[in-house]
Design an enzyme around this catalytic site. Sequence first.
Site, PDB file in Angstrom:
ATOM      1  N   PRO A 276     -84.533 -34.526  30.928  1.00  0.00           N
ATOM      2  CA  PRO A 276     -83.986 -33.580  29.921  1.00  0.00           C
ATOM      3  C   PRO A 276     -83.473 -32.159  30.364  1.00  0.00           C
ATOM      4  O   PRO A 276     -84.288 -31.610  31.152  1.00  0.00           O
ATOM      5  CB  PRO A 276     -84.887 -33.333  28.646  1.00  0.00           C
ATOM      6  N   ARG A 278     -80.421 -30.271  28.418  1.00  0.00           N
ATOM      7  CA  ARG A 278     -80.150 -29.437  27.140  1.00  0.00           C
ATOM      8  C   ARG A 278     -80.848 -29.358  25.962  1.00  0.00           C
ATOM      9  O   ARG A 278     -80.958 -28.421  25.386  1.00  0.00           O
ATOM     10  CB  ARG A 278     -78.756 -30.217  26.617  1.00  0.00           C
ATOM     11  N   CYS A 346     -56.444 -14.365  29.573  1.00  0.00           N
ATOM     12  CA  CYS A 346     -54.934 -14.364  29.397  1.00  0.00           C
ATOM     13  C   CYS A 346     -54.523 -15.963  29.309  1.00  0.00           C
ATOM     14  O   CYS A 346     -53.653 -16.412  30.006  1.00  0.00           O
ATOM     15  CB  CYS A 346     -53.894 -13.599  30.670  1.00  0.00           C
TER      16      CYS A 346
HETATM   17  N1  LLP Z   1     -79.639 -36.519  34.618  1.00  0.00           N
HETATM   18  C1  LLP Z   1     -78.563 -36.573  34.946  1.00  0.00           C
HETATM   19  C2  LLP Z   1     -78.426 -37.680  36.264  1.00  0.00           C
HETATM   20  C3  LLP Z   1     -77.387 -35.985  34.265  1.00  0.00           C
HETATM   21  O1  LLP Z   1     -75.950 -36.239  35.000  1.00  0.00           O
HETATM   22  C4  LLP Z   1     -77.479 -35.002  33.261  1.00  0.00           C
HETATM   23  C5  LLP Z   1     -76.686 -34.281  32.770  1.00  0.00           C
HETATM   24  C6  LLP Z   1     -78.931 -34.839  32.766  1.00  0.00           C
HETATM   25  C7  LLP Z   1     -80.076 -35.662  33.445  1.00  0.00           C
HETATM   26  C8  LLP Z   1     -79.397 -34.114  31.882  1.00  0.00           C
HETATM   27  O2  LLP Z   1     -78.521 -34.415  30.477  1.00  0.00           O
HETATM   28  P1  LLP Z   1     -78.956 -33.533  29.318  1.00  0.00           P
HETATM   29  O3  LLP Z   1     -80.357 -33.675  28.998  1.00  0.00           O
HETATM   30  O4  LLP Z   1     -78.813 -31.923  29.692  1.00  0.00           O
HETATM   31  O5  LLP Z   1     -77.999 -34.062  28.114  1.00  0.00           O
HETATM   32  N2  LLP Z   1     -71.616 -29.494  30.912  1.00  0.00           N
HETATM   33  C9  LLP Z   1     -71.687 -30.521  29.887  1.00  0.00           C
HETATM   34  C10 LLP Z   1     -72.905 -31.287  30.027  1.00  0.00           C
HETATM   35  C11 LLP Z   1     -72.980 -32.242  31.273  1.00  0.00           C
HETATM   36  C12 LLP Z   1     -74.130 -32.981  31.571  1.00  0.00           C
HETATM   37  C13 LLP Z   1     -74.223 -33.662  32.883  1.00  0.00           C
HETATM   38  N3  LLP Z   1     -75.397 -34.386  33.316  1.00  0.00           N
HETATM   39  C14 LLP Z   1     -71.889 -29.797  28.498  1.00  0.00           C
HETATM   40  O6  LLP Z   1     -71.617 -28.459  28.707  1.00  0.00           O
HETATM   41  O7  LLP Z   1     -72.006 -30.194  27.445  1.00  0.00           O
END
Ligand code: LLP
Length: 421
Positions: A276, A278, A346
């Site tokens: 995790p 986010r 801009c």
């Molecule tokens: N594991 C892998 C292999 C991943 O690619 C990701 C996120 C995570 C774990 C973590 O996922 P989370 O628990 O954070 O959802 N920049 C985008 C989010 C990109 C996520 C990419 N991979 C945004 O701002 O929403």
Amino acid sequence: MDHFVYRGGTLHAEDVPVADIAATVGTPFYLYSRATLERHYGLFEEALAGTDHLICYAVKANSNLAVLKVLGDLGAGMDVVSAGEYLRAKAAGVPGERIVFSGVGKTREEMRIALSGGVRQFNVESEPELLALSEVAAGLGRTAQIAIRVNPDVDAKTHEKIATGKKENKFGIPIDRARAIYAEAAALPAIEVVGIDVHIGSQLTELEPFRQAYLKVRDLTWALRQDGHRIGRLDLGGGLGIPYTRANEAPPLPLDYGAMVKQVLGDLGCEIEIEPGRLIAGNAGLLVSGVIYVKSGEGRDFLILDAAMNDLIRPAMYGAHHDIVPVTEPEPGAPQHVYDIVGPVCETGDTFARGRPMPPVAAGDLVAFRSAGAYGAVMASEYNTRPLVPEVLVSGDHFAVIRPRPTFDDILARDTIPPWL
Ligand code: LLP
């Protein structure tokens, strides 16, 4: 729940008034709460209690060394996707045996760095990568422990740019080819198969897509065991979503997610890894910004902030919503004013919100973007030669700058004009 609350008429981060930090650091800046990071990590520990597990925080969400140290000190593992993230995890004191190396295009140099420094497992995403890893590991006289990331062809029902589990996405190997590729892996020198990896996307707001993917992983575990592989670990990825608007979103809780994981996979006798990002960092951070001007336009008022798309790209890139609140608590029942909330960069894409009702604010006031702790600072750039936004960590009644704002001299000194110009 987080630790950013109004007290005595002003927004606090734990026990520190946000305005006091702004007065010291200047705006804009990212502000993280240690207690909130710890609380969110604890939710996953609670959710997986009773299983053999390792929570590998996805470093990409927020990779500041101080944030990694907060989590590492609690026993967290780390999920990294580059040599840079690997070195950050190590620098924050996380031992190699708790670091999982993911990512769709690891270079040989990155493999060498991780193998030499110590690493728990590589999550391999393709046959060419498998062959490269075998060669690199053999060359170093080491054995690389691997899981293979399978693509279960499941719709994560999230934003198209952050969905990864459909067969048309670039991630993992097709699950129906898994048995053949595991057989290939088992025959390679310097490779030891230890498990299966899956990650279907980010900001998932339902459990069902996870469940579908994990049921497929369950079947694959039995099949691979029949083929003679020792499948002892299941890496289930990250992706659990968070509420971005306080009002009407209720994504599944880690406890419900954990119960589902135990129900689907609990009898396999595997160690469970999750990644995790986010959910741990997102609501543990604010982006604090000053209002530069309030400008009356054609039928609308623009709130022009000193934060811009280069500091927080999510609204421009994904159309993402972030709640934006005044740092001074509005009077109860205060009238709402409707603003287009923008930065000074801009281009029209530098818009955080259109037609957003909020209590009236004036030039010089402070506002805070909520849910900005994940994929905020890490995605910032210096577009328009705006200095990279600084980061601050609060713990109880004290705070520290954990990444200072670069000076203009710092920025200019990074470029060089060739002597022949
Ligand atoms: N594991 C892998 C292999 C991943 O690619 C990701 C996120 C995570 C774990 C973590 O996922 P989370 O628990 O954070 O959802 N920049 C985008 C989010 C990109 C996520 C990419 N991979 C945004 O701002 O929403």
